[in-house]
Design a protein around this motif. Structure first.
Motif, PDB file in Angstrom:
ATOM      1  N   ALA A   1      -0.902   0.992  -4.606  1.00 50.33           N
ATOM      2  CA  ALA A   1      -0.877   2.310  -5.253  1.00 50.33           C
ATOM      3  C   ALA A   1      -0.087   2.181  -6.547  1.00 50.33           C
ATOM      4  O   ALA A   1       1.043   1.684  -6.527  1.00 50.33           O
TER       5      ALA A   1
ATOM      6  N   LYS B   1       1.990  -7.265   2.270  1.00 50.39           N
ATOM      7  CA  LYS B   1       2.483  -5.897   2.228  1.00 50.39           C
ATOM      8  C   LYS B   1       3.306  -5.703   0.975  1.00 50.39           C
ATOM      9  O   LYS B   1       4.068  -6.584   0.582  1.00 50.39           O
ATOM     10  N   VAL B   2       3.145  -4.517   0.355  1.00 49.32           N
ATOM     11  CA  VAL B   2       3.931  -4.195  -0.828  1.00 49.32           C
ATOM     12  C   VAL B   2       5.335  -3.772  -0.403  1.00 49.32           C
ATOM     13  O   VAL B   2       5.508  -3.036   0.557  1.00 49.32           O
TER      14      VAL B   2
ATOM     15  N   ALA C   1       8.322  -1.664  -2.029  1.00 55.12           N
ATOM     16  CA  ALA C   1       8.749  -0.813  -3.156  1.00 55.12           C
ATOM     17  C   ALA C   1      10.245  -0.564  -2.986  1.00 55.12           C
ATOM     18  O   ALA C   1      11.049  -1.482  -3.121  1.00 55.12           O
ATOM     19  N   GLY C   2      10.638   0.665  -2.631  1.00 57.14           N
ATOM     20  CA  GLY C   2      12.067   0.957  -2.459  1.00 57.14           C
ATOM     21  C   GLY C   2      12.657   0.327  -1.210  1.00 57.14           C
ATOM     22  O   GLY C   2      13.874   0.192  -1.084  1.00 57.14           O
ATOM     23  N   GLY C   3      11.784  -0.001  -0.263  1.00 54.47           N
ATOM     24  CA  GLY C   3      12.253  -0.634   0.975  1.00 54.47           C
ATOM     25  C   GLY C   3      12.931   0.314   1.954  1.00 54.47           C
ATOM     26  O   GLY C   3      13.376  -0.118   3.014  1.00 54.47           O
ATOM     27  N   GLN C   4      12.989   1.608   1.645  1.00 55.46           N
ATOM     28  CA  GLN C   4      13.783   2.516   2.472  1.00 55.46           C
ATOM     29  C   GLN C   4      13.058   2.915   3.765  1.00 55.46           C
ATOM     30  O   GLN C   4      13.674   3.483   4.675  1.00 55.46           O
ATOM     31  N   SER C   5      11.777   2.619   3.859  1.00 55.77           N
ATOM     32  CA  SER C   5      11.065   2.762   5.134  1.00 55.77           C
ATOM     33  C   SER C   5      10.672   1.400   5.681  1.00 55.77           C
ATOM     34  O   SER C   5      10.747   1.151   6.879  1.00 55.77           O
ATOM     35  N   LEU C   6      10.249   0.506   4.782  1.00 57.01           N
ATOM     36  CA  LEU C   6       9.767  -0.801   5.240  1.00 57.01           C
ATOM     37  C   LEU C   6      10.895  -1.671   5.795  1.00 57.01           C
ATOM     38  O   LEU C   6      10.728  -2.312   6.842  1.00 57.01           O
TER      39      LEU C   6
ATOM     40  N   THR D   1      10.844   5.418  -3.309  1.00 57.51           N
ATOM     41  CA  THR D   1       9.923   5.877  -4.343  1.00 57.51           C
ATOM     42  C   THR D   1       9.021   6.980  -3.787  1.00 57.51           C
ATOM     43  O   THR D   1       8.707   7.007  -2.593  1.00 57.51           O
TER      44      THR D   1
ATOM     45  N   GLU E   1       8.138  14.847   3.471  1.00 54.25           N
ATOM     46  CA  GLU E   1       7.897  15.980   2.581  1.00 54.25           C
ATOM     47  C   GLU E   1       6.823  15.703   1.541  1.00 54.25           C
ATOM     48  O   GLU E   1       5.978  16.562   1.258  1.00 54.25           O
TER      49      GLU E   1
ATOM     50  N   HIS F   1      12.750   8.482  -5.978  1.00 59.52           N
ATOM     51  CA  HIS F   1      12.899   9.898  -5.619  1.00 59.52           C
ATOM     52  C   HIS F   1      13.915  10.575  -6.543  1.00 59.52           C
ATOM     53  O   HIS F   1      13.683  11.681  -7.035  1.00 59.52           O
TER      54      HIS F   1
HETATM   55  C1  LIG Z   1      18.138   7.256   6.830  1.00 61.47           C
HETATM   56  C2  LIG Z   1      16.805   7.584   6.213  1.00 61.47           C
HETATM   57  C3  LIG Z   1      16.364   8.901   6.221  1.00 61.47           C
HETATM   58  C4  LIG Z   1      15.130   9.228   5.653  1.00 61.47           C
HETATM   59  N1  LIG Z   1      14.746  10.532   5.656  1.00 61.47           N
HETATM   60  C5  LIG Z   1      13.579  10.877   5.081  1.00 61.47           C
HETATM   61  C6  LIG Z   1      13.145  12.226   5.048  1.00 61.47           C
HETATM   62  O1  LIG Z   1      13.838  13.140   5.516  1.00 61.47           O
HETATM   63  N2  LIG Z   1      11.953  12.496   4.472  1.00 61.47           N
HETATM   64  C7  LIG Z   1      11.178  11.511   3.920  1.00 61.47           C
HETATM   65  O2  LIG Z   1      10.115  11.811   3.405  1.00 61.47           O
HETATM   66  N3  LIG Z   1      11.559  10.246   3.913  1.00 61.47           N
HETATM   67  C8  LIG Z   1      12.726   9.889   4.485  1.00 61.47           C
HETATM   68  N4  LIG Z   1      13.107   8.573   4.470  1.00 61.47           N
HETATM   69  C9  LIG Z   1      12.175   7.554   3.891  1.00 61.47           C
HETATM   70  C10 LIG Z   1      12.296   7.443   2.373  1.00 61.47           C
HETATM   71  O3  LIG Z   1      11.842   8.619   1.754  1.00 61.47           O
HETATM   72  C11 LIG Z   1      11.468   6.262   1.822  1.00 61.47           C
HETATM   73  O4  LIG Z   1      11.981   6.015   0.564  1.00 61.47           O
HETATM   74  C12 LIG Z   1       9.988   6.451   1.670  1.00 61.47           C
HETATM   75  O5  LIG Z   1       9.380   6.916   2.835  1.00 61.47           O
HETATM   76  C13 LIG Z   1       9.283   5.133   1.346  1.00 61.47           C
HETATM   77  O6  LIG Z   1       9.442   4.790   0.031  1.00 61.47           O
HETATM   78  P1  LIG Z   1       9.889   3.338  -0.395  1.00 61.47           P
HETATM   79  O7  LIG Z   1       9.671   3.236  -1.853  1.00 61.47           O
HETATM   80  O8  LIG Z   1      11.242   3.073   0.096  1.00 61.47           O
HETATM   81  O9  LIG Z   1       8.781   2.439   0.325  1.00 61.47           O
HETATM   82  P2  LIG Z   1       8.891   1.062   1.126  1.00 61.47           P
HETATM   83  O10 LIG Z   1       9.859   1.181   2.238  1.00 61.47           O
HETATM   84  O11 LIG Z   1       9.081  -0.052   0.175  1.00 61.47           O
HETATM   85  O12 LIG Z   1       7.409   0.992   1.701  1.00 61.47           O
HETATM   86  C14 LIG Z   1       6.953   1.871   2.711  1.00 61.47           C
HETATM   87  C15 LIG Z   1       5.490   1.543   3.059  1.00 61.47           C
HETATM   88  O13 LIG Z   1       4.639   1.877   1.966  1.00 61.47           O
HETATM   89  C16 LIG Z   1       4.013   0.711   1.431  1.00 61.47           C
HETATM   90  N5  LIG Z   1       4.077   0.860  -0.038  1.00 61.47           N
HETATM   91  C17 LIG Z   1       5.142   1.311  -0.763  1.00 61.47           C
HETATM   92  N6  LIG Z   1       4.828   1.393  -2.065  1.00 61.47           N
HETATM   93  C18 LIG Z   1       3.538   0.977  -2.169  1.00 61.47           C
HETATM   94  C19 LIG Z   1       2.637   0.837  -3.268  1.00 61.47           C
HETATM   95  N7  LIG Z   1       3.006   1.160  -4.512  1.00 61.47           N
HETATM   96  N8  LIG Z   1       1.385   0.390  -3.020  1.00 61.47           N
HETATM   97  C20 LIG Z   1       1.004   0.066  -1.742  1.00 61.47           C
HETATM   98  N9  LIG Z   1       1.818   0.167  -0.674  1.00 61.47           N
HETATM   99  C21 LIG Z   1       3.064   0.626  -0.879  1.00 61.47           C
HETATM  100  C22 LIG Z   1       4.788  -0.470   1.958  1.00 61.47           C
HETATM  101  O14 LIG Z   1       3.967  -1.601   2.080  1.00 61.47           O
HETATM  102  C23 LIG Z   1       5.247   0.061   3.310  1.00 61.47           C
HETATM  103  O15 LIG Z   1       4.217  -0.044   4.245  1.00 61.47           O
HETATM  104  C24 LIG Z   1      14.318   8.204   5.049  1.00 61.47           C
HETATM  105  C25 LIG Z   1      14.774   6.893   5.027  1.00 61.47           C
HETATM  106  C26 LIG Z   1      16.003   6.561   5.614  1.00 61.47           C
HETATM  107  C27 LIG Z   1      16.448   5.144   5.605  1.00 61.47           C
END
Ligand SMILES: Cc1cc2nc3c(=O)[nH]c(=O)nc-3n(C[C@H](O)[C@H](O)[C@H](O)COP(=O)(O)OP(=O)(O)OC[C@H]3O[C@@H](n4cnc5c(N)ncnc54)[C@H](O)[C@@H]3O)c2cc1C
Ligand code: FES
Ligand code: FES
Lengths: 159, 311
Positions: free
Chosen positions: B167, B29-30, B32-37, B111, B124, B78
């Motif tokens: 991606a 699994k990738v 990225a920002g980790g904010q969902s994973l 991200t 969004e 973001h």
């Molecule tokens: C308290 C809180 C509130 C939030 N509220 C909102 C909100 O209101 N609206 C909203 O849209 N989001 C919200 N988020 C989520 C936030 O926007 C995340 O940053 C976003 O959803 C995922 O981006 P990330 O880079 O952190 O991805 P990660 O957490 O790193 O990854 C998320 C998923 O995507 C995959 N992935 C990520 N990048 C890639 C890539 N380049 N290629 C292949 N796979 C990939 C990962 O493997 C994983 O499965 C919230 C998060 C928190 C903690």
């Protein structure tokens, strides 16, 4: 598998060996003994664990220590300089912006970075800036006052 | 709680990252920002055997704004996209939507591309990509493909990304001259995922009548729901549109579900109200579009340069 990493924490270079899954919050608290960073929810909601990563506020509970190998971290322990409290810390103290203090390290880090970007915020901007930090005690009124007061102190000291 | 153990990979080139992803396949699994994973790992809702941390890969934190649209690299946070004046000039909906994503501190790490791949139907950015008809570029060892938004989102938290793929960027097209956009949503608390939300894009003709109007709705289906409401709106100026009929056209197409935050009926109601507000805001913005005086030239220019957007 363990990873040897180097973090510059509050200006001090620290070397530490961690497993990949070690959260930055736990690395700071357990491996480095810096317990000022608090941990509330471990899913990004409460903001108690907020630290500065290369100057930008981030959730240390949503960051792996190994990801930030080589980067600079500032925790609440590093906000004061030269023995005195920082303007944000002084304002929280003056305005009674805390009760139990559990949420305070996260607020202090968030607000420190916020005022650097926006030194003279209005009420709406302050409320939005702290919207990601939860406090169970104060009801936020004095925290909002403290942010405005911190902006004032910083302006006085700059001027 | 703490994340379950995994093998951590910290590649420093794209080739290396794609190599690890190819070898680990469905177990990789990738990160990225980790904010969902990382919340999912902390809550033990996910337990991948291998994490491929892409944060060290060079050249992926790009935001390339050209007349045809904005291409956002996989490590563009973001916050960086939200602040980009160049991106806002070409596609203002990016900033309008990003201000509603989580809290500023989460936006420092999360991200845009990660949010697309995460494919949360309440998020969004998937709605923005779907509304604009954008695309996501997926790389794998030895190849690449560009997947249009309507094929990319396949279900709740499901995208067209295959095991072994990563991606690398996403493309958000510009709109023709005399267009406007808006994003309106309602959440229980500031920064939460929205109970309902609507992104809108409106294009006016030379007489300021609505020539095209679309909305994308969040939290009301398994994927963002795009509805073309041009027929219900136009060709009339915004002031004389029957907005109740437009809301009804949107509500015809959505099937919200109930959860702890809102009943299905309440979500329907909110979506109708927010759709009209977003469309009216977008129409107002379109009427103030500085390119409006030169609308036909601008749209030709953006079409002509479509092929060069990645440059
Ligand atoms: C308290 C809180 C509130 C939030 N509220 C909102 C909100 O209101 N609206 C909203 O849209 N989001 C919200 N988020 C989520 C936030 O926007 C995340 O940053 C976003 O959803 C995922 O981006 P990330 O880079 O952190 O991805 P990660 O957490 O790193 O990854 C998320 C998923 O995507 C995959 N992935 C990520 N990048 C890639 C890539 N380049 N290629 C292949 N796979 C990939 C990962 O493997 C994983 O499965 C919230 C998060 C928190 C903690
Ligand atoms: S402990 Fe990190 S946000 Fe609550
Ligand atoms: S002072 Fe107790 S949680 Fe904020």
């Amino acid at each position: 598998m363990n990873h040897a990493i180097t973090l510059t924490v509050n200006g001090v270079v620290r070397e530490v060996t961690v497993p990949g899954r070690r959260l930055l919050s736990d690395c700071l608290r357990h491996d480095l003994g810096l317990t000022g960073t608090h941990v509330g929810c471990e899913h990004g909601v409460c903001g108690a664990c907020t630290v500065l990563l290369d100057g930008e506020p981030v959730r240390s509970c949503l960051t792996f220590a190994v990801t930030v190998d080589g980067h600079e971290i500032t925790t609440v322990e590093g906000l004061a300089s030269g023995g005195g409290l920082s303007p944000v810390q002084r304002a929280f103290s003056e305005c009674h912006g805390l009760q139990c203090g559990f949420c305070t390290p996260g607020f202090l880090c968030t607000v420190t970075a916020f005022l650097r970007e926006n030194p003279a915020p209005d009420h709406e901007e302050v409320v939005e800036a702290i919207s990601g930090n939860l406090c169970r005690c104060t009801g936020y009124q004095n925290i909002v006052k403290a942010v405005h007061r911190a902006a004032e102190i910083q302006a006085e000291e700059a001027g | 709680m703490k994340p379950p153990p995994f093998d951590y990979h910290g590649p420093v080139t794209l080739d290396e990252a794609l190599g690890v992803l190819a070898e680990t396949g469905p177990d990789g699994k990738v990160l990225a920002g980790g904010q969902s994973l990382i919340p999912l790992l902390n809550m033990r809702l996910a337990a991948p055997a291998h994490l491929v941390d892409i944060n060290r890969l060079p050249g992926l934190d790009t935001i390339e704004a050209g007349p045809g649209g904005v291409r956002v690299g996989a490590l563009a946070r973001h916050a960086a996209v939200e602040r980009s004046a160049a991106a806002a000039a070409v596609q203002p909906l990016l900033g309008q939507a990003l201000r509603l994503v989580a809290h500023p501190v989460i936006r420092n790490r999360g991200t845009v591309v990660g949010s697309l791949v995460h494919a949360d139907p309440s998020a969004e950015m998937p709605a923005v990509l779907a509304l604009l008809g954008g695309s996501v570029r997926l790389a794998r060892r030895g190849g690449e493909r560009e997947v249009p938004a309507e094929e990319f989102f396949t279900g709740p938290m499901e995208s067209a990304l295959l095991p072994g793929e990563m991606a690398v960027s996403a493309f958000f097209p510009a709109l023709p001259g005399r267009s406007g956009t808006a994003f309106r949503e309602l959440a229980r608390r500031h920064g939460d995922y929205a109970m309902a939300g609507v992104a809108a894009a409106v294009t006016l003709d030379d007489d300021f009548r609505i020539a095209a109007a679309r909305v994308a709705c969040v939290s009301v289906g398994p994927v963002p729901v795009v509805v073309d409401v041009t027929a219900a709106c136009g060709p009339r100026p915004a002031a004389s549109v029957d907005w109740d009929a437009v809301a009804a056209a949107v509500l015809d197409r959505i099937e919200p579900e109930a959860d702890i935050h809102a009943t299905a009926e309440y979500r329907r109601h909110l979506t109708g109200v927010l759709a009209v507000r977003a469309l009216r805001d977008a129409a107002r913005e379109a009427s103030e579009d500085p390119e409006a005086s030169d609308a036909s030239d601008a749209s030709e220019a953006s079409e002509a340069s479509e092929g060069e957007e990645g440059a």
